[in-house]
Write a protein that holds these residues in place. Sequence first.
Motif, mmCIF file in Angstrom:
data_model
loop_
_atom_site.group_PDB
_atom_site.id
_atom_site.type_symbol
_atom_site.label_atom_id
_atom_site.label_comp_id
_atom_site.label_asym_id
_atom_site.label_seq_id
_atom_site.Cartn_x
_atom_site.Cartn_y
_atom_site.Cartn_z
ATOM 1 N N ARG A 84 0.837 -1.207 0.000
ATOM 2 C CA ARG A 84 0.000 0.000 0.000
ATOM 3 C C ARG A 84 0.874 1.260 0.000
ATOM 4 N N VAL A 85 1.892 1.319 0.856
ATOM 5 C CA VAL A 85 2.724 2.523 0.879
ATOM 6 C C VAL A 85 3.599 2.603 -0.371
ATOM 7 N N TYR A 86 3.975 1.469 -0.915
ATOM 8 C CA TYR A 86 4.724 1.456 -2.176
ATOM 9 C C TYR A 86 3.884 2.073 -3.293
ATOM 10 N N ASP A 87 2.617 1.699 -3.380
ATOM 11 C CA ASP A 87 1.728 2.262 -4.403
ATOM 12 C C ASP A 87 1.544 3.757 -4.224
ATOM 13 N N SER A 88 1.638 4.234 -2.997
ATOM 14 C CA SER A 88 1.417 5.649 -2.717
ATOM 15 C C SER A 88 2.675 6.488 -2.883
ATOM 16 N N PHE A 89 3.770 6.064 -2.259
ATOM 17 C CA PHE A 89 4.997 6.857 -2.242
ATOM 18 C C PHE A 89 5.927 6.539 -3.412
ATOM 19 N N GLY A 90 5.865 5.329 -3.934
ATOM 20 C CA GLY A 90 6.860 4.890 -4.896
ATOM 21 C C GLY A 90 8.138 4.499 -4.179
ATOM 22 N N PRO A 91 8.964 3.658 -4.764
ATOM 23 C CA PRO A 91 10.170 3.174 -4.080
ATOM 24 C C PRO A 91 11.196 4.255 -3.808
ATOM 25 N N GLU A 92 11.179 5.349 -4.597
ATOM 26 C CA GLU A 92 12.172 6.413 -4.405
ATOM 27 C C GLU A 92 11.972 7.202 -3.125
ATOM 28 N N ARG A 93 10.842 6.970 -2.427
ATOM 29 C CA ARG A 93 10.607 7.664 -1.163
ATOM 30 C C ARG A 93 10.385 6.690 -0.006
ATOM 31 N N LEU A 94 10.744 5.436 -0.224
ATOM 32 C CA LEU A 94 10.709 4.441 0.835
ATOM 33 C C LEU A 94 12.128 3.995 1.138
ATOM 34 N N PHE A 145 6.292 -7.816 -5.876
ATOM 35 C CA PHE A 145 5.876 -6.691 -6.719
ATOM 36 C C PHE A 145 7.017 -5.714 -6.975
ATOM 37 N N LEU A 146 8.168 -5.913 -6.341
ATOM 38 C CA LEU A 146 9.305 -5.018 -6.530
ATOM 39 C C LEU A 146 10.161 -5.459 -7.701
ATOM 40 N N SER A 147 10.543 -4.498 -8.533
ATOM 41 C CA SER A 147 11.559 -4.759 -9.548
ATOM 42 C C SER A 147 12.935 -4.675 -8.890
ATOM 43 N N GLU A 148 13.963 -5.058 -9.615
ATOM 44 C CA GLU A 148 15.310 -4.923 -9.077
ATOM 45 C C GLU A 148 15.650 -3.453 -8.822
ATOM 46 N N GLY A 149 15.146 -2.576 -9.692
ATOM 47 C CA GLY A 149 15.351 -1.146 -9.473
ATOM 48 C C GLY A 149 14.662 -0.655 -8.221
ATOM 49 N N ASP A 150 13.445 -1.169 -7.954
ATOM 50 C CA ASP A 150 12.735 -0.807 -6.733
ATOM 51 C C ASP A 150 13.537 -1.201 -5.493
ATOM 52 N N LYS A 151 14.102 -2.408 -5.530
ATOM 53 C CA LYS A 151 14.882 -2.883 -4.388
ATOM 54 C C LYS A 151 16.116 -2.006 -4.168
ATOM 55 N N GLN A 152 16.736 -1.575 -5.245
ATOM 56 C CA GLN A 152 17.887 -0.689 -5.113
ATOM 57 C C GLN A 152 17.494 0.594 -4.408
ATOM 58 N N TRP A 153 16.332 1.125 -4.751
ATOM 59 C CA TRP A 153 15.882 2.343 -4.073
ATOM 60 C C TRP A 153 15.605 2.095 -2.602
ATOM 61 N N MET A 154 14.826 1.069 -2.281
ATOM 62 C CA MET A 154 14.385 0.858 -0.911
ATOM 63 C C MET A 154 15.523 0.415 0.007
ATOM 64 N N CYS A 199 18.813 1.037 -0.615
ATOM 65 C CA CYS A 199 20.029 1.852 -0.717
ATOM 66 C C CYS A 199 19.750 3.271 -1.204
ATOM 67 N N GLY A 200 19.138 3.401 -2.363
ATOM 68 C CA GLY A 200 19.089 4.681 -3.058
ATOM 69 C C GLY A 200 18.384 5.789 -2.315
ATOM 70 N N THR A 201 17.244 5.497 -1.687
ATOM 71 C CA THR A 201 16.491 6.550 -1.005
ATOM 72 C C THR A 201 17.261 7.077 0.212
ATOM 73 N N ALA A 202 17.792 6.164 1.004
ATOM 74 C CA ALA A 202 18.577 6.597 2.168
ATOM 75 C C ALA A 202 19.843 7.325 1.738
ATOM 76 N N ASP A 203 20.451 6.880 0.652
ATOM 77 C CA ASP A 203 21.646 7.557 0.132
ATOM 78 C C ASP A 203 21.313 8.983 -0.265
ATOM 79 N N LYS A 204 20.186 9.159 -0.928
ATOM 80 C CA LYS A 204 19.751 10.471 -1.401
ATOM 81 C C LYS A 204 19.476 11.425 -0.236
#
Length: 323
Positions: A265-275, A304-313, A315-320
Amino acid sequence: MKELQLKNHSHFAHSRRQFVSGAVAAASLIGTTQLNATPQATAPAQQDTGWIDAHVHVWHPDTTRYPISTRFKTTDMQPASFTPEELFANCKPAGVKRIVLIQMSFYEFDHRYMLEAMRAHPGVFSGVALIDYRRPDLVTRMEKLAGQGMRGFRLHSQGDADQWVTDPGMAKLWAAAAEMDLAVCPLINPTDIQHVDALCAVHPDTTVVVDHFARIGVSGTIEPQFLDELCQLARFPNTHLKTSAFYALGKKSPPYKDLIPMIKRVYDSFGPERLMWASDCPYQVQDQHDYASSIALVRDHLNFLSEGDKQWMLCGTADKVFF
């Protein structure tokens, strides 16, 4: 859990004994309203740097060298010790190479131990500080802490969150954080989501990171009305969410698959770049819980996560936000 309100700057896990004694019934989640959803996201540019744990506490057993606040007792320090070395023993086997340290409530506004850990391991740690937003030299203090490596400031709901939006010190904190490109990190109860929403509306340029799903599910039940309110925060583009503290939510039992509908539910709302995933160690590695189960929920069990989604959740979001 009978009481959700945090008092006297107590940490989320300080009341953990209450959380784990709550009911363990899982609730079905309703609705899949999508707000700013970005499924199948492109992986973040920075890769091959290992995963990032976005929420960990460390402390030292020597309370003479590192005294704790008078509002706590040494018996509150459970476990008695959780040093960076003890952390690394858990996180390194899971491929976690960087960590966001969150100031432990035992030390209140004395950040010496956390800052020493950050200096001893350059490039490994980022930090989130505790700060008294009513102090007259608030902005100067924020600047000093930022210069020492802090990338955010934590707020604790103490039953006063309804006053945050009208508090002049809180307004100064949120405005200064936006100006300095630092995050405000609220640790709130589900009933406080509405007050963070009001602050986001007043300060839309401030980066916000809500801890631990806003503690939805600590009672053992994922309350749909609070989940709706949490997902409404996604309409503010600078608001992020930690998918974290699985040990304390829902059934409170690994592999935590009962939490998958809430994560979806939160993935659908925020997208992986904000989780961003986080363990909330050392509490994630106590009793029947372990570090591997926490990261595995995101890495291995969310189909439901792509490999790109996993990278965001992972690593990428916290890195950003924090590095």
